[in-house]
Design a protein around this motif. Sequence first.
Motif, PDB file in Angstrom:
ATOM      1  N   LEU A 173      -4.869  -9.657 -10.453  1.00  0.00           N
ATOM      2  CA  LEU A 173      -4.511  -9.103  -9.143  1.00  0.00           C
ATOM      3  C   LEU A 173      -5.756  -8.916  -8.274  1.00  0.00           C
ATOM      4  O   LEU A 173      -5.761  -9.248  -7.093  1.00  0.00           O
ATOM      5  N   ARG A 174      -6.798  -8.357  -8.886  1.00  0.00           N
ATOM      6  CA  ARG A 174      -8.043  -8.136  -8.136  1.00  0.00           C
ATOM      7  C   ARG A 174      -8.639  -9.457  -7.659  1.00  0.00           C
ATOM      8  O   ARG A 174      -9.251  -9.521  -6.593  1.00  0.00           O
ATOM      9  N   GLY A 175      -8.449 -10.505  -8.467  1.00  0.00           N
ATOM     10  CA  GLY A 175      -8.949 -11.811  -8.076  1.00  0.00           C
ATOM     11  C   GLY A 175      -8.295 -12.339  -6.807  1.00  0.00           C
ATOM     12  O   GLY A 175      -8.849 -13.210  -6.134  1.00  0.00           O
ATOM     13  N   HIS A 176      -7.128 -11.808  -6.493  1.00  0.00           N
ATOM     14  CA  HIS A 176      -6.413 -12.202  -5.277  1.00  0.00           C
ATOM     15  C   HIS A 176      -6.561 -11.147  -4.168  1.00  0.00           C
ATOM     16  O   HIS A 176      -5.805 -11.153  -3.187  1.00  0.00           O
ATOM     17  N   GLY A 177      -7.519 -10.227  -4.353  1.00  0.00           N
ATOM     18  CA  GLY A 177      -7.788  -9.231  -3.319  1.00  0.00           C
ATOM     19  C   GLY A 177      -6.857  -8.043  -3.329  1.00  0.00           C
ATOM     20  O   GLY A 177      -6.849  -7.244  -2.377  1.00  0.00           O
ATOM     21  N   ILE A 178      -6.063  -7.901  -4.404  1.00  0.00           N
ATOM     22  CA  ILE A 178      -5.156  -6.752  -4.507  1.00  0.00           C
ATOM     23  C   ILE A 178      -5.899  -5.579  -5.151  1.00  0.00           C
ATOM     24  O   ILE A 178      -6.515  -5.726  -6.205  1.00  0.00           O
ATOM     25  N   LYS A 179      -5.827  -4.406  -4.515  1.00  0.00           N
ATOM     26  CA  LYS A 179      -6.480  -3.213  -5.076  1.00  0.00           C
ATOM     27  C   LYS A 179      -5.603  -2.662  -6.193  1.00  0.00           C
ATOM     28  O   LYS A 179      -4.473  -2.213  -5.954  1.00  0.00           O
ATOM     29  N   ALA A 180      -6.111  -2.737  -7.410  1.00  0.00           N
ATOM     30  CA  ALA A 180      -5.307  -2.350  -8.567  1.00  0.00           C
ATOM     31  C   ALA A 180      -6.165  -1.646  -9.609  1.00  0.00           C
ATOM     32  O   ALA A 180      -7.373  -1.856  -9.683  1.00  0.00           O
ATOM     33  N   GLU A 181      -5.521  -0.802 -10.409  1.00  0.00           N
ATOM     34  CA  GLU A 181      -6.225  -0.135 -11.503  1.00  0.00           C
ATOM     35  C   GLU A 181      -5.238   0.265 -12.590  1.00  0.00           C
ATOM     36  O   GLU A 181      -4.018   0.292 -12.372  1.00  0.00           O
ATOM     37  N   VAL A 182      -5.796   0.558 -13.778  1.00  0.00           N
ATOM     38  CA  VAL A 182      -5.008   1.043 -14.914  1.00  0.00           C
ATOM     39  C   VAL A 182      -5.293   2.535 -15.072  1.00  0.00           C
ATOM     40  O   VAL A 182      -6.457   2.943 -15.025  1.00  0.00           O
ATOM     41  N   TYR A 183      -4.248   3.333 -15.260  1.00  0.00           N
ATOM     42  CA  TYR A 183      -4.474   4.765 -15.512  1.00  0.00           C
ATOM     43  C   TYR A 183      -5.304   4.883 -16.782  1.00  0.00           C
ATOM     44  O   TYR A 183      -5.008   4.227 -17.787  1.00  0.00           O
ATOM     45  N   GLY A 200      -1.344  11.475  16.467  1.00  0.00           N
ATOM     46  CA  GLY A 200      -0.638  10.782  15.387  1.00  0.00           C
ATOM     47  C   GLY A 200      -0.730   9.274  15.475  1.00  0.00           C
ATOM     48  O   GLY A 200       0.251   8.562  15.207  1.00  0.00           O
ATOM     49  N   LEU A 201      -1.920   8.761  15.827  1.00  0.00           N
ATOM     50  CA  LEU A 201      -2.079   7.326  16.066  1.00  0.00           C
ATOM     51  C   LEU A 201      -2.689   6.556  14.901  1.00  0.00           C
ATOM     52  O   LEU A 201      -2.862   5.340  14.991  1.00  0.00           O
ATOM     53  N   PHE A 202      -3.016   7.246  13.801  1.00  0.00           N
ATOM     54  CA  PHE A 202      -3.559   6.510  12.654  1.00  0.00           C
ATOM     55  C   PHE A 202      -2.426   5.774  11.935  1.00  0.00           C
ATOM     56  O   PHE A 202      -1.354   6.343  11.720  1.00  0.00           O
ATOM     57  N   PRO A 203      -2.624   4.515  11.547  1.00  0.00           N
ATOM     58  CA  PRO A 203      -1.598   3.778  10.795  1.00  0.00           C
ATOM     59  C   PRO A 203      -1.292   4.476   9.467  1.00  0.00           C
ATOM     60  O   PRO A 203      -2.197   4.972   8.788  1.00  0.00           O
ATOM     61  N   GLU A 204      -0.024   4.506   9.098  1.00  0.00           N
ATOM     62  CA  GLU A 204       0.374   5.171   7.856  1.00  0.00           C
ATOM     63  C   GLU A 204      -0.226   4.483   6.634  1.00  0.00           C
ATOM     64  O   GLU A 204      -0.462   5.117   5.603  1.00  0.00           O
ATOM     65  N   THR A 205      -0.480   3.198   6.729  1.00  0.00           N
ATOM     66  CA  THR A 205      -0.998   2.445   5.586  1.00  0.00           C
ATOM     67  C   THR A 205      -2.404   2.887   5.178  1.00  0.00           C
ATOM     68  O   THR A 205      -2.862   2.559   4.085  1.00  0.00           O
ATOM     69  N   LEU A 206      -3.100   3.648   6.034  1.00  0.00           N
ATOM     70  CA  LEU A 206      -4.447   4.093   5.678  1.00  0.00           C
ATOM     71  C   LEU A 206      -4.428   5.065   4.509  1.00  0.00           C
ATOM     72  O   LEU A 206      -5.440   5.253   3.836  1.00  0.00           O
ATOM     73  N   ASP A 207      -3.267   5.703   4.269  1.00  0.00           N
ATOM     74  CA  ASP A 207      -3.160   6.648   3.150  1.00  0.00           C
ATOM     75  C   ASP A 207      -3.116   5.924   1.805  1.00  0.00           C
ATOM     76  O   ASP A 207      -3.245   6.541   0.760  1.00  0.00           O
ATOM     77  N   LYS A 208      -2.925   4.609   1.830  1.00  0.00           N
ATOM     78  CA  LYS A 208      -2.794   3.830   0.596  1.00  0.00           C
ATOM     79  C   LYS A 208      -4.183   3.481   0.071  1.00  0.00           C
ATOM     80  O   LYS A 208      -4.873   2.646   0.625  1.00  0.00           O
ATOM     81  N   SER A 209      -4.586   4.133  -1.017  1.00  0.00           N
ATOM     82  CA  SER A 209      -5.928   3.878  -1.555  1.00  0.00           C
ATOM     83  C   SER A 209      -5.950   2.670  -2.483  1.00  0.00           C
ATOM     84  O   SER A 209      -6.943   1.965  -2.575  1.00  0.00           O
ATOM     85  N   ILE A 210      -4.844   2.454  -3.224  1.00  0.00           N
ATOM     86  CA  ILE A 210      -4.716   1.254  -4.060  1.00  0.00           C
ATOM     87  C   ILE A 210      -3.309   0.693  -3.884  1.00  0.00           C
ATOM     88  O   ILE A 210      -2.390   1.381  -3.450  1.00  0.00           O
ATOM     89  N   ASP A 211      -3.147  -0.585  -4.207  1.00  0.00           N
ATOM     90  CA  ASP A 211      -1.851  -1.249  -4.053  1.00  0.00           C
ATOM     91  C   ASP A 211      -0.994  -1.129  -5.313  1.00  0.00           C
ATOM     92  O   ASP A 211       0.230  -1.012  -5.225  1.00  0.00           O
TER      93      ASP A 211
END
Length: 458
Positions: A389-399, A357-368
């Motif tokens: 947002l993407r211009g600032h390195g934030i992983k984002a998308e529209v449904y 159980g040593l993987f960081p929990e944040t790895l499950d986050k595919s987008i912000d």
Amino acid sequence: MPQKPSIPKGTRDFSPNEVAKRNYIINTIKKHFEVYGFQPIETPSFENSDTLMGKYGDEGDRLIFKILNSGDFISKVDDVTYSSKNSTSLTPKISEKALRYDLTVPFARYVVMHQNEIDFPFKRYQVQPVWRADRPQKGRFREFYQCDADVVGANSLLQEVEFVQLYDAVFTELGLTGTTIKLNNRKVLSGIAEVIGAKHLLIDFTVALDKLDKIGEEKVKEEMMAKGISEGAVEKASPLFAMSGSATEQLNQLKSLLATSEIGMQGVSELEEIVNMVEAIGLQSATLQLDVTLARGLNYYTGAIYEVSAPEGVKMGSIGGGGRYDDLTGIFGLKGVSGVGISFGLDRIYLVLEELGLFPETLDKSIDVLCINFGKAESLASLKLVGQLRGHGIKAEVYPTATKMQKQMKYANNRNVPYVVMIGDQELSKGEFVVKNMVNGEQRTYTLDKPEAFLSSL
């Protein structure tokens, strides 16, 4: 009837979550490779057969995947060879290439071909897949990645010490504390074979000895005798199986056993120097342990031999290994180039981290951030915000479609999205957007023309 899809035994598909976890391990290893001054290279997935064959011993050669020649390759085989049904004579006529078995031999070939472009000592790392026709089992696959680091053109034992430190640094950052770095020297094994009178059967001796932890002492002895090593010689080697104590105590026992062997004593001296330097420097979380039965049955090791074991209680084979191979480039015509290298067993490391159980929990986050789609005008405003947002390195998308809110929120939950943005008709008319924190349920409102306030909260 449609064909039922399948994949070959010993291979796997990887989900987005699994790839994220593997990349976490790879990126951690790469970071430390580069901190230690190693440079990346890549080599082809397949090599000419004669590059690979004969470099890994008989057992290794049998595990190399051969690639059939293109075209009507059978027509080029003479009748005598074809009718003999002898794979040894038939294979070279129908297969001139093979999938690489490891990264070390292709690296030696690379060094020889590019020797005029390389600055020696040359420190390289390589992270690529390799293939072995092995029997699949837990932690052992037919297709898997190797993460290698090698130094060629330097024969100083400082390199061996540096690799111990490198293993320690990587496994410490991964949270895998309590690993054991086992160390031996091929010269010690050569010396033992010499003093027991089995010098001419060194390879058979080391291949059998390497299986000690898998099949036990008695089976190892049986295999040695089956390979032509006399019962008397096997008995002379018996002190190896019972050797214990601290590194210093084991080295003293080896000095007594190998007193009449020049090469054996040279190996003991090298081990002693490495152990003393590592003890003087210290390790973060790993333990360095001498293991005089460690052989790693490959022909090309000539000096130090490494193997890394997972923390106690984890049932897993080695998660790393390597050693010195002073004459490896000599097989391709470049003499006098010393080399030493190690490999990280990515797939086994993955399984160990998963088990503990040593993987960081944040790895499950595919987008912000996920923007809910309320319609054409609203989604256009969302796209503009996403672009910022993407211009600032934030992983984002529209449904992509304006479907039911419940379905879109379920999608966000399934992808472990921490923030959901809502721009409905009311928000659009006011020039605002609402952000829902999916962890605690809190909602905050921001203005579309000043998203910096939201960015600063991320």
